[in-house]
Design an enzyme around this catalytic site. Structure first.
Site, PDB file in Angstrom:
ATOM      1  N   GLY A   1       3.088  -0.922   4.242  1.00 21.06           N
ATOM      2  CA  GLY A   1       3.124   0.473   3.838  1.00 21.06           C
ATOM      3  C   GLY A   1       4.537   0.895   3.481  1.00 21.06           C
ATOM      4  N   GLY A   2       5.210   1.561   4.415  1.00 18.34           N
ATOM      5  CA  GLY A   2       6.514   2.172   4.164  1.00 18.34           C
ATOM      6  C   GLY A   2       7.532   1.252   3.500  1.00 18.34           C
TER       7      GLY A   2
ATOM      8  N   ASN B   1       0.867  -1.179   0.000  1.00 24.94           N
ATOM      9  CA  ASN B   1       0.000   0.000   0.000  1.00 24.94           C
ATOM     10  C   ASN B   1       0.903   1.227   0.000  1.00 24.94           C
ATOM     11  OD1 ASN B   1      -1.764   2.064   0.454  1.00 24.94           O
ATOM     12  ND2 ASN B   1      -2.315   1.443   2.545  1.00 24.94           N
ATOM     13  N   TRP B   2       0.975   1.866  -1.148  1.00 26.93           N
ATOM     14  CA  TRP B   2       1.905   2.988  -1.282  1.00 26.93           C
ATOM     15  C   TRP B   2       1.353   4.283  -0.676  1.00 26.93           C
ATOM     16  CZ3 TRP B   2       3.589   2.081  -7.104  1.00 26.93           C
ATOM     17  CH2 TRP B   2       4.353   0.902  -7.154  1.00 26.93           C
ATOM     18  N   LYS B   3       0.106   4.269  -0.263  1.00 29.02           N
ATOM     19  CA  LYS B   3      -0.516   5.468   0.318  1.00 29.02           C
ATOM     20  C   LYS B   3      -0.312   6.655  -0.644  1.00 29.02           C
ATOM     21  CE  LYS B   3       0.059   3.347   4.793  1.00 29.02           C
ATOM     22  NZ  LYS B   3       0.197   3.495   6.243  1.00 29.02           N
TER      23      LYS B   3
ATOM     24  N   HIS C   1      -9.367   1.490   5.243  1.00 28.72           N
ATOM     25  CA  HIS C   1      -8.055   1.662   5.872  1.00 28.72           C
ATOM     26  C   HIS C   1      -8.201   2.617   7.059  1.00 28.72           C
ATOM     27  CE1 HIS C   1      -3.900   2.805   6.536  1.00 28.72           C
ATOM     28  NE2 HIS C   1      -3.568   1.698   5.900  1.00 28.72           N
TER      29      HIS C   1
ATOM     30  N   GLU D   1      -6.514   5.015   8.021  1.00 27.73           N
ATOM     31  CA  GLU D   1      -6.313   6.431   7.686  1.00 27.73           C
ATOM     32  C   GLU D   1      -7.589   7.015   7.079  1.00 27.73           C
ATOM     33  OE1 GLU D   1      -2.692   5.789   5.488  1.00 27.73           O
ATOM     34  OE2 GLU D   1      -1.727   5.232   7.366  1.00 27.73           O
TER      35      GLU D   1
ATOM     36  N   GLU E   1      -4.842  -4.350  11.052  1.00 29.23           N
ATOM     37  CA  GLU E   1      -3.801  -3.325  11.160  1.00 29.23           C
ATOM     38  C   GLU E   1      -4.012  -2.535  12.450  1.00 29.23           C
ATOM     39  OE1 GLU E   1      -1.999  -2.312   7.065  1.00 29.23           O
ATOM     40  OE2 GLU E   1      -3.724  -1.018   7.363  1.00 29.23           O
TER      41      GLU E   1
ATOM     42  N   SER F   1       3.964  -1.716  10.294  1.00 31.16           N
ATOM     43  CA  SER F   1       5.426  -1.794  10.437  1.00 31.16           C
ATOM     44  C   SER F   1       5.984  -3.178  10.104  1.00 31.16           C
ATOM     45  CB  SER F   1       5.850  -1.344  11.838  1.00 31.16           C
ATOM     46  OG  SER F   1       5.505   0.017  12.052  1.00 31.16           O
TER      47      SER F   1
HETATM   48  P1  13P Z   1       3.403   0.697   7.564  1.00 29.64           P
HETATM   49  O1  13P Z   1       3.893  -0.620   6.990  1.00 29.64           O
HETATM   50  O2  13P Z   1       4.117   1.877   6.994  1.00 29.64           O
HETATM   51  O3  13P Z   1       3.345   0.658   9.046  1.00 29.64           O
HETATM   52  O4  13P Z   1       1.879   0.876   7.039  1.00 29.64           O
HETATM   53  C1  13P Z   1       0.977  -0.156   7.248  1.00 29.64           C
HETATM   54  C2  13P Z   1      -0.262   0.156   6.510  1.00 29.64           C
HETATM   55  O5  13P Z   1      -1.015   1.024   6.904  1.00 29.64           O
HETATM   56  C3  13P Z   1      -0.538  -0.598   5.288  1.00 29.64           C
HETATM   57  O6  13P Z   1      -1.834  -0.377   4.834  1.00 29.64           O
END
Ligand code: 13P
Length: 263
Positions: free
Chosen positions: A244-245, A15-17, A105, A107, A177, A223
């Site tokens: 994510g990251g 998930n590149w956000k 999600h 967010e 998550e 993470s």
């Molecule tokens: P991180 O891997 O950056 O913690 O993000 C997790 C996430 O929200 C994936 O949707």
């Protein structure tokens, strides 16, 4: 559109956000494709979820080079079309050969006010257009510290299940998550992540069927890194990772797809 349903094949999703413009997205997906081979795709489903502006470009690269990475989106609206300025609908995503759509999600829930009811309608819309939703659930730090994790997840999961048929649930993906673990470098312990992913599977068994519980895929996210993914993936009720990251860098993401092979 790839058939992603009905199996517990591991699903590793990036998930590149709100990262990578469409040119950067092309580069990342090309580098990822160079790093992965047939054995990797046989062992796991791999999806990338760029911002909307990257979808068409990545679709073109995946099609032209016959790369079996699944194209994913990060969100959609539940209506097919209409006066919803700034929104993108499920049929628009389906036309781009999107296979998987993240809905709910944390967010989106926390920053953009998405409710369980909206998430449920989005999941139904995604299925109605031949794609698979990844329904995200998870608790805040305050909820966790107050002992409310199970109740929070139970409420989110049952709300999402309520609008879906047993067959749809069999093809569904949940992502657990914990919000306190997202982007913080803090990961749920493998045992804690397993406990909640097992709870989710148990809820599917209680509310839908044993068959659906055996088929639904449950990812962990928060993470996840090359250094901790193996221990998480070893848990019996964890079928994948929503990253994510660490998915922004193609080499790092490829190492995670190859979690069975320590590097
Ligand atoms: P991180 O891997 O950056 O913690 O993000 C997790 C996430 O929200 C994936 O949707």
């Amino acid at each position: 559109m790839a058939d992603t349903g009905g199996s517990r094949k591991p699903l590793i999703s990036g998930n590149w956000k709100m990262n990578h413009n469409h040119l950067e997205a092309i580069q990342v997906v090309q580098k990822l494709s160079y790093a992965l081979d047939k054995a990797d795709y046989d062992a796991s489903d791999v999806s990338v979820h760029p911002p909307f502006t990257g979808l068409r470009s990545i679709q073109t690269v995946l099609d032209a080079d016959r790369i079996p990475i699944l194209l994913g989106a990060q969100n959609c609206h539940w209506e097919d079309k209409g006066a919803f300025t700034g929104e993108v609908s499920a049929p628009m995503l389906a036309k781009l050969n999107v296979s998987l759509v993240i809905v709910g999600h944390s967010e989106r829930r926390q920053l953009f006010g998405e409710t369980d009811d909206m998430v449920s309608k989005k999941a139904q819309a995604v299925f109605a257009h031949g794609m698979t939703p990844i329904v995200c659930v998870g608790e805040t730090l305050e909820e966790r510290e107050a002992g409310g994790t199970d109740d929070k997840v139970r409420g989110q999961v049952t709300a999402a299940l309520s609008g879906l048929s047993p067959d749809q649930v069999s093809r569904l993906v949940f992502a657990y998550e914990p919000i306190w673990a997202i982007g913080t470098g803090r990961t749920a312990s493998a045992a804690d992540a397993q406990a909640i992913c097992g709870l989710i599977r148990g809820l599917v068994g209680d509310h839908v069927s044993a068959e659906a519980a055996g088929a639904v895929r449950v990812q962990y996210g928060g993470s996840v890194k090359p250094t901790n993914i193996a221990e998480l993936m070893d848990q019996p009720d964890i079928d994948g990772a929503l990253v994510g990251g660490a998915s922004l860098d193609p080499d790092e993401f490829a190492r995670m797809v190859r979690w069975r092979t320590p590097t």
